[in-house]
Design a protein around this motif. Structure first.
Motif, PDB file in Angstrom:
ATOM      1  N   HIS A 109      27.834 -30.627 -13.820  1.00 58.42           N
ATOM      2  CA  HIS A 109      26.589 -31.395 -13.935  1.00 58.42           C
ATOM      3  C   HIS A 109      25.350 -30.486 -14.022  1.00 58.42           C
ATOM      4  N   HIS A 113      22.322 -29.918 -16.849  1.00 61.28           N
ATOM      5  CA  HIS A 113      20.850 -29.868 -16.763  1.00 61.28           C
ATOM      6  C   HIS A 113      20.309 -28.624 -17.483  1.00 61.28           C
ATOM      7  N   SER A 134      16.088 -31.824  -8.673  1.00 59.04           N
ATOM      8  CA  SER A 134      16.405 -33.249  -8.786  1.00 59.04           C
ATOM      9  C   SER A 134      16.525 -33.843  -7.394  1.00 59.04           C
ATOM     10  N   ASP A 295      19.091 -37.590 -15.128  1.00 59.80           N
ATOM     11  CA  ASP A 295      20.520 -37.613 -15.460  1.00 59.80           C
ATOM     12  C   ASP A 295      20.779 -38.375 -16.757  1.00 59.80           C
TER      13      ASP A 295
END
Ligand code: KG4
Ligand code: ZN
Length: 327
Positions: A109, A113, A134, A295
């Motif tokens: 993940h 980003h 985040s 996201d």
């Protein structure tokens, strides 16, 4: 074309992206159901992903004007995140890829980003220092190639977005609180209150727990009425402290770079003050558009372009992971 699925938190996301990084569709279905709890309820997130996943994938394909026959690779977020939520995405991706014997790329993940910066029409390539901030993560990374990154520093406690959300809650604003707190801060005086910026933490690590506690004590000291009257000043001072903490580490990290360039990602990159402060650093700065900072699955597809996909049936045993991999 790459079909990517992302379900690490409370947004059900699917996207279709070409090998060149051109976004054909980028669908995000936000689960409004968590706001009333003031945070994401993991089990609810999983259940909603299960309900939404197929529709979101269909929507992504339809918007792209594509069918499964056009998809060459399926990509999915493997972690880190809420493990139950991730598993829905992983199972969906396995099902789609397996049915058509397509290769499956498992994507990290946070690398997603980072890879949001590599997308067309305005790709920003390595080398650069990347600030990822985040609700779940805050870290500084050195990005030297498209495949990965080296961690330069990270938060020792709360993430920056979490600090925004917790501050917003103390000020009686909704969830997620970052945008609301930032909006309120517009009409406040950022010098009104002095909140800690984690300056005692040496090097490139971050700490936001002390800041949140300082706001809590200040709110108690002022009392309900005075807190409401000074809410904008409190928000502005609090936002200022978070942004200065981020900018101080970024500045420090850029000092030792031969070719200082900066990219910012994660939901907090939407913050107006952070964008202003970053733009004033005097180095090339790249911040993807807001919908690619929060996201989304296009960033996962982007990262997948540099991941060796697994062939059928090897990925059928693929598992999700909850915590960040050492990098
Ligand atoms: O990347 P993201 O969408 O989801 C996670 O992976 O966490 O980030 C969400 C976080 C939330 O904590 C939210 O409050 C924060 O980003 N955020 C902001 C702003 N917009 C979103 N924080 C400060 N200012 C904003 N404008
Ligand atoms: Zn994220």
């Amino acid at each position: 074309m790459i079909l990517a699925i992302e379900t690490s938190c409370d947004d059900t996301c699917a996207a279709v992206v070409t090998r060149d990084g051109e976004i054909r569709s980028n669908v995000v279905s936000s689960q409004g159901v968590h706001a009333r709890f003031g945070g994401v309820v993991p089990e609810w997130a999983s259940r909603h992903h299960l309900e939404l996943a197929n529709d979101v994938v269909d929507d992504a394909l339809a918007t792209a004007g594509a069918t499964l026959a056009d998809v060459e690779t399926v990509a999915v977020t493997q972690g880190p995140g809420l493990v139950g939520a991730l598993l829905i995405g992983v199972a969906t991706a396995k099902g789609i890829a397996g049915a058509r014997r397509l290769p499956l790329a498992a994507v990290d993940h946070l690398q997603g980003h980072v890879a949001a910066n590599f997308l067309a029409p305005d790709p920003f390539g390595p080398p650069f220092v990347c600030l990822l901030a985040s609700g779940g993560h805050t870290l500084l990374a050195r990005v030297q190639d498209h495949e990965g990154y080296t961690t330069l520093g990270q938060t020792l406690d709360d993430a920056a977005g979490e600090a925004f959300d917790k501050g917003a809650r103390l000020l009686g604003l909704g969830y997620p609180g970052g945008p609301a707190l930032s909006k309120l801060a517009l009409s406040g005086d950022r010098e009104a209150f002095a909140f800690p910026t984690g300056a005692r933490v040496a090097g490139l690590d971050f700490s936001f727990a002390g800041l949140k506690t300082a706001l809590l004590y200040k709110v108690r000291e002022l009392g309900e009425e005075e807190t409401a009257r000074r809410a904008a000043d409190l928000a502005a001072s609090y936002e200022h402290a978070i942004v200065e903490a981020l900018i101080a580490r970024v500045t420090r990290a850029l000092e030792t770079e031969r070719e200082p360039r900066l990219a910012i990602g994660g939901g907090v990159a939407a913050n107006r003050l952070l964008r202003e402060r970053a733009a004033a650093l005097g180095v090339p700065v790249h911040i993807p558009p807001p919908e690619l900072c929060t996201d989304n699955a296009a960033m996962i597809a982007s990262a997948a372009r540099w991941v060796q996909p697994a062939a059928f049936p090897h990925y059928l045993a693929l598992d999700a992971y909850a915590t960040r991999r050492a990098a």
